[in-house]
Design a protein around this motif. Sequence first.
Motif, PDB file in Angstrom:
ATOM      1  N   ASP A 156      21.829  44.255  52.784  1.00 32.15           N
ATOM      2  CA  ASP A 156      22.688  43.686  53.828  1.00 32.15           C
ATOM      3  C   ASP A 156      21.918  42.726  54.735  1.00 32.15           C
ATOM      4  O   ASP A 156      21.756  42.980  55.921  1.00 32.15           O
ATOM      5  CB  ASP A 156      23.285  44.820  54.675  1.00 32.15           C
ATOM      6  CG  ASP A 156      24.714  45.098  54.288  1.00 32.15           C
ATOM      7  OD1 ASP A 156      25.396  44.163  53.826  1.00 32.15           O
ATOM      8  OD2 ASP A 156      25.156  46.253  54.460  1.00 32.15           O
TER       9      ASP A 156
ATOM     10  N   ASN B 190      25.347  46.971  45.168  1.00 34.01           N
ATOM     11  CA  ASN B 190      25.917  46.417  46.384  1.00 34.01           C
ATOM     12  C   ASN B 190      27.227  47.155  46.662  1.00 34.01           C
ATOM     13  O   ASN B 190      28.197  46.981  45.948  1.00 34.01           O
ATOM     14  CB  ASN B 190      26.169  44.930  46.151  1.00 34.01           C
ATOM     15  CG  ASN B 190      26.357  44.177  47.437  1.00 34.01           C
ATOM     16  OD1 ASN B 190      26.275  44.753  48.524  1.00 34.01           O
ATOM     17  ND2 ASN B 190      26.607  42.893  47.334  1.00 34.01           N
ATOM     18  N   VAL B 191      27.242  47.981  47.680  1.00 36.11           N
ATOM     19  CA  VAL B 191      28.437  48.792  47.940  1.00 36.11           C
ATOM     20  C   VAL B 191      28.868  48.627  49.395  1.00 36.11           C
ATOM     21  O   VAL B 191      28.087  48.248  50.249  1.00 36.11           O
ATOM     22  CB  VAL B 191      28.156  50.289  47.683  1.00 36.11           C
ATOM     23  CG1 VAL B 191      27.961  50.543  46.213  1.00 36.11           C
ATOM     24  CG2 VAL B 191      26.948  50.760  48.487  1.00 36.11           C
ATOM     25  N   ASN B 192      30.137  48.914  49.656  1.00 35.64           N
ATOM     26  CA  ASN B 192      30.605  48.822  51.037  1.00 35.64           C
ATOM     27  C   ASN B 192      30.539  50.187  51.705  1.00 35.64           C
ATOM     28  O   ASN B 192      31.496  50.670  52.268  1.00 35.64           O
ATOM     29  CB  ASN B 192      32.029  48.245  51.091  1.00 35.64           C
ATOM     30  CG  ASN B 192      33.041  49.156  50.428  1.00 35.64           C
ATOM     31  OD1 ASN B 192      32.664  50.023  49.657  1.00 35.64           O
ATOM     32  ND2 ASN B 192      34.301  48.966  50.738  1.00 35.64           N
TER      33      ASN B 192
ATOM     34  N   GLY C 210      22.852  42.990  58.504  1.00 28.97           N
ATOM     35  CA  GLY C 210      24.060  43.791  58.655  1.00 28.97           C
ATOM     36  C   GLY C 210      23.828  45.265  58.330  1.00 28.97           C
ATOM     37  O   GLY C 210      24.771  46.052  58.321  1.00 28.97           O
TER      38      GLY C 210
ATOM     39  N   VAL D 249      23.415  49.067  58.104  1.00 26.67           N
ATOM     40  CA  VAL D 249      23.791  50.237  58.889  1.00 26.67           C
ATOM     41  C   VAL D 249      22.898  51.393  58.437  1.00 26.67           C
ATOM     42  O   VAL D 249      22.844  51.700  57.246  1.00 26.67           O
ATOM     43  CB  VAL D 249      25.268  50.605  58.653  1.00 26.67           C
ATOM     44  CG1 VAL D 249      25.641  51.854  59.447  1.00 26.67           C
ATOM     45  CG2 VAL D 249      26.180  49.439  59.022  1.00 26.67           C
TER      46      VAL D 249
ATOM     47  N   TYR E 185      22.948  54.583  58.056  1.00 33.00           N
ATOM     48  CA  TYR E 185      23.844  55.746  58.028  1.00 33.00           C
ATOM     49  C   TYR E 185      23.068  57.058  58.123  1.00 33.00           C
ATOM     50  O   TYR E 185      23.560  58.033  58.665  1.00 33.00           O
ATOM     51  CB  TYR E 185      24.669  55.751  56.730  1.00 33.00           C
ATOM     52  CG  TYR E 185      25.786  54.752  56.694  1.00 33.00           C
ATOM     53  CD1 TYR E 185      27.040  55.049  57.232  1.00 33.00           C
ATOM     54  CD2 TYR E 185      25.609  53.493  56.116  1.00 33.00           C
ATOM     55  CE1 TYR E 185      28.074  54.136  57.189  1.00 33.00           C
ATOM     56  CE2 TYR E 185      26.642  52.575  56.069  1.00 33.00           C
ATOM     57  CZ  TYR E 185      27.870  52.902  56.604  1.00 33.00           C
ATOM     58  OH  TYR E 185      28.897  51.997  56.566  1.00 33.00           O
TER      59      TYR E 185
ATOM     60  N   ASN F 295      27.286  54.555  62.461  1.00 30.42           N
ATOM     61  CA  ASN F 295      28.145  53.775  61.582  1.00 30.42           C
ATOM     62  C   ASN F 295      28.121  52.301  61.963  1.00 30.42           C
ATOM     63  O   ASN F 295      28.950  51.527  61.497  1.00 30.42           O
ATOM     64  CB  ASN F 295      29.592  54.287  61.662  1.00 30.42           C
ATOM     65  CG  ASN F 295      29.717  55.679  61.089  1.00 30.42           C
ATOM     66  OD1 ASN F 295      29.112  55.991  60.069  1.00 30.42           O
ATOM     67  ND2 ASN F 295      30.467  56.514  61.756  1.00 30.42           N
ATOM     68  N   ASN F 296      27.225  51.927  62.849  1.00 32.97           N
ATOM     69  CA  ASN F 296      27.205  50.534  63.275  1.00 32.97           C
ATOM     70  C   ASN F 296      25.879  49.878  62.889  1.00 32.97           C
ATOM     71  O   ASN F 296      24.880  50.556  62.643  1.00 32.97           O
ATOM     72  CB  ASN F 296      27.427  50.428  64.776  1.00 32.97           C
ATOM     73  CG  ASN F 296      28.137  49.135  65.141  1.00 32.97           C
ATOM     74  OD1 ASN F 296      28.319  48.257  64.303  1.00 32.97           O
ATOM     75  ND2 ASN F 296      28.522  49.027  66.388  1.00 32.97           N
ATOM     76  N   GLU F 297      25.883  48.566  62.844  1.00 31.13           N
ATOM     77  CA  GLU F 297      24.704  47.837  62.407  1.00 31.13           C
ATOM     78  C   GLU F 297      23.519  48.070  63.357  1.00 31.13           C
ATOM     79  O   GLU F 297      23.691  47.979  64.578  1.00 31.13           O
ATOM     80  CB  GLU F 297      25.020  46.340  62.348  1.00 31.13           C
ATOM     81  CG  GLU F 297      26.033  45.980  61.293  1.00 31.13           C
ATOM     82  CD  GLU F 297      27.054  44.967  61.782  1.00 31.13           C
ATOM     83  OE1 GLU F 297      26.716  43.784  61.860  1.00 31.13           O
ATOM     84  OE2 GLU F 297      28.179  45.363  62.099  1.00 31.13           O
TER      85      GLU F 297
ATOM     86  N   HIS G 292      21.032  46.123  63.853  1.00 30.10           N
ATOM     87  CA  HIS G 292      20.771  44.883  64.587  1.00 30.10           C
ATOM     88  C   HIS G 292      21.652  44.788  65.820  1.00 30.10           C
ATOM     89  O   HIS G 292      21.191  44.455  66.905  1.00 30.10           O
ATOM     90  CB  HIS G 292      20.998  43.676  63.661  1.00 30.10           C
ATOM     91  CG  HIS G 292      21.088  42.386  64.389  1.00 30.10           C
ATOM     92  ND1 HIS G 292      22.146  41.520  64.244  1.00 30.10           N
ATOM     93  CD2 HIS G 292      20.265  41.794  65.290  1.00 30.10           C
ATOM     94  CE1 HIS G 292      21.966  40.463  65.011  1.00 30.10           C
ATOM     95  NE2 HIS G 292      20.830  40.598  65.651  1.00 30.10           N
ATOM     96  N   LEU G 293      22.938  45.103  65.664  1.00 37.37           N
ATOM     97  CA  LEU G 293      23.854  45.031  66.810  1.00 37.37           C
ATOM     98  C   LEU G 293      23.434  46.027  67.884  1.00 37.37           C
ATOM     99  O   LEU G 293      23.449  45.713  69.067  1.00 37.37           O
ATOM    100  CB  LEU G 293      25.275  45.345  66.364  1.00 37.37           C
ATOM    101  CG  LEU G 293      26.115  44.201  65.861  1.00 37.37           C
ATOM    102  CD1 LEU G 293      27.547  44.673  65.705  1.00 37.37           C
ATOM    103  CD2 LEU G 293      26.054  43.038  66.834  1.00 37.37           C
TER     104      LEU G 293
END
Lengths: 457, 570
Positions: A159, A268-270, A308, A310, A312, A317-319, A321-322
């Motif tokens: 990501d 590559n998974v979501n 991007g 996360v 986990y 559950n959030n990035e 970086h953010l």
Amino acid sequence: MSKFNLSRRAVLRGMLASGAVATVGLPMLEAMLNTNGTALADGNGIPQRFVTYFFGNGFLLNRFVPSATGANYPLSEQLQPLAPVQDYCHVITGMDNRCEKLITHHEGMTIFTGYTMVNISGLSSNPGGPTIDQVVADAIEASGAVTPVKSVQIGISRDLSYMDGGTTMHNLSHRGPSQPLPPEFNPQAVWNTLFGSFTPMNDPSGPLRSSVLDAVKGQTDALKKRLGQKDIQRLDAHLEGVNELQKKIEAIPPACMAPTMPTETNPNVNGPEPIIPVNQIMSDLIAYAFECDVTRVASMLLVGGAAGTVLYDIGTNNEHHLATHNTDPNVQNGIVHQGIVYQMTRFSDFLQTLKNKTDPTGGNLLDNTIVYFSSDCSEGWSHSVKAQPMIVAGKGGGLLKYPGQHFSQPGGNPSDVLLSIVQTFNPAAASFGQLMQSPGSNKPPPGSTTPFAGIKA
Amino acid sequence: MRNTFFATALVTAFVGSAFTSGCSGDIGKLPFDTGGSAGAGVGGGNVGGGAGGDPIENPQFAPAPGGIRKLLARQYINSVKLVLGDVAAANAAPPEDSTLNEFETLAAAELALPPTAVEAYETSARDIAGAVIFDPPSYAKIVPCTPVAADDAACHQQVIENVGHQLWRRALTPEEITPIVDIAKAAGVEYGNFIHGVEYSLMVLLQSPYFLYTVEIGLIDPEHPEWFKLTGPEMATRLSLFLTDSIPDKDLLTQAETGGLETEAQIRDTARALMKKPEARAALNSFYDVLFKLRDLPSATKDAAVFPEWNSTLGQSARMETLMFLEDLVWNQNGDYRDLYNANYTFVDATLATFYGVSPPGGAGFQKVTLPADQKRTGFFGHAGYLARYSHAAQTSPTRRGVFISNMLLCNEIPPPPPGVNTTLPVYDPNNPKTKKQTLEELHYANDQCKGCHLKMDPFAFPLEIYNGIGKYRTVDENGLTLDPTGEVADFGAFTNVTELGQLVHDDPRAMNCIVSNLFKQSMGHSETKGERPAIFAIQDAFEASGFKLQEAIVEIVASPAFSYVNLPK
């Protein structure tokens, strides 16, 4: 991102190569060493390996910087994961990344190149020069130590930053401004590069494939004559790749126990990425490759800058970086801190993997390796590159001081450290990075001619 | 803790101050600095000013440098399929493309290949060749002669000449053929079978730079001796790759080699014929897949706790919605491209119908539907794919959505944020509830350092706040607060809802100029140079004159002198 598909033939080759019957455990022959076991009989030093390891978005300096300098420095909270390998780790704090321009995150990568980035446009740039791993790979090759694979580039979290258009943030290894060496995220593809594609001895396809590449080189040379400087450089890079492949085809398959092909593909998974196992598998592959002397240089990009990703595994559950940009102290001291410790633990997993493997030339792999680690900023919330921490791990075949120390070097130049590392591979190296100011800059250029002696034995 | 942050912030804010002027300039200007025409509205005509007429006669016109460009991965596979057949294509595994500034074609023209890519090309060539020689139909397609021996030089030469001519888009010279014949003979002898000679000659042809790169150098044109006109085969290759993502087929190559692709009329006719092929639709889909970052929607990371509905199936459906919409608008309707921004219809499958809250359209796949009026979904601005892709994992991002509108739809590039600023919003405080819009306005506009740029991105997306982080319609935000969908962007306009935003983009000439610029980059592998501006302006004018039919913009690009001429190689 990467969807490398193993060819049927490659898999078949690999299965044959790694079958228990087909391989023999044959570490470097003692005859190849001198009587002391400290150098090869031909006079060359014991193989020195080099790795860069990276994760983006920085640290919290007040929880990272050790409270005292020198050997046996007290481990800070964010250095605690390095406890099992602390004696191998030099921690250098306080040095200011001297990149002359600022974009956010990009400038931090100068700590791997000693060059200010170029081709800046919006959130896009290319690095101004090669990364240290490629400088070292060239130095190793120039010393006459030719391995089947010159260097390997590995990524863990796919990501990467998706608001970012250039090459600086998406690659940890570069041979030059327009020559990124993209990380491979699929362990099976890495395995194939390192162990799966050797040509068995006496296989007639080897010389024939090599002759095919000779023809390709002839065509490429002819085409170069019609082109301009920029494209000539691109074809020179292509030729470099052809030459490397030829060396690999002509190489004697490594006489050691190759690992079996991993089942993990890191798809590559979501959803949650398998960061911990992929980091471990990649660490194991590098350790095997070093043991077999398939390659001596690697780069590992754990989590990208401004990525991007996360994390986990730490219950968020959030990035990450953010989160680093959230200045709420509860967030910084909560999930951001935990995220940094989590990533430092992955770095430690890698170092321990090297430490736990015996080097056929004596000691363990970490004894004969230098691992250089940093991030793309000192603290993520501000993306400041002031006081950007660095770690230099490994004994480097005895060329680095042991045990590791904490050096507090306020205002120091990180390229001094990089130059001292390069000099362990090429004692004649006089400088590292960019020595002239970038156009329009009134800051000192980020390169160095003054090695940092502290870490040297 | 906060004190530490604050102290560092002062230092970094000072360092960053040199950058804050990034947005203080005139955002309203057209992408090409055409001065007075800005904001003149549709119908300004000939925004390029000056000469008009054929741009090649404009003294300011100069083509961009020639050189080489790497085939994209899909172009490699399609070309292998064209020349060597389906079995070969199924075994083709070229290295993955990278992007540069959002375009694969820019990376293909600028970046050098890493050694891993060279190795992947070799593996791919071996696998293709190995499959072809053991597949009788494929083998028959490329071997026209019956060999008399494993090292039958004449027969090997025929294969190499025929296949090489197509793969390299030109006849091979005797000096080029001889070494390949030698390799084929050696391999045939080594394995005691002619077919292995074919295998190795294919491996050479497929790994050759003459296959892997397009060569665009041209020849001196007596009419314009200061530049170089692409040769027929070079032109056929550039045309075919842009329009169909494949090298030219035999017919087109022959046409080009016999002088049939020289005049503007010939080029236009050829382009229109190529655009009738299904491959043209696939090529445009691939362009949008990258430009709008749709292709990774199925793997886009979303917070499952906040958006339990999100999964890869929904991501794939959202991706297809935008592609289906564009395919219908551009190819089926050949309609007004501006409809992308104000259409009152879209395309949904069963998954998306449920997501949008309408009854499934029936039938397999996607159907054209009108969505409930209260959702105000207006063209592209109501598409879940865009709304989800330019959000964070757990929440919306008016900034990301707005930056995309400015950068990618209007071609007004927003510079990066200055270092040292806090780019994340404060935590929601239930005792002092604020919507994201209110928070952004307080945070970004109270600070001069932030205001310059953020006023030019965030407000675009305030009306889009009625769609959550995966593009689902909502009447209140995640905290139950009423949303204020109004916004205003300087030099753009004010709007009170999504429909008005869509209408403003629809009416803004920059949006139509921008899609031309983006298609131009896709086709040429570089951003417009100053010398190409007269040509671009002519394309934009013709696009407008056609009623904004994108097919016409595409034809105008390939018929432009910027497409058929090059300068000295880069």
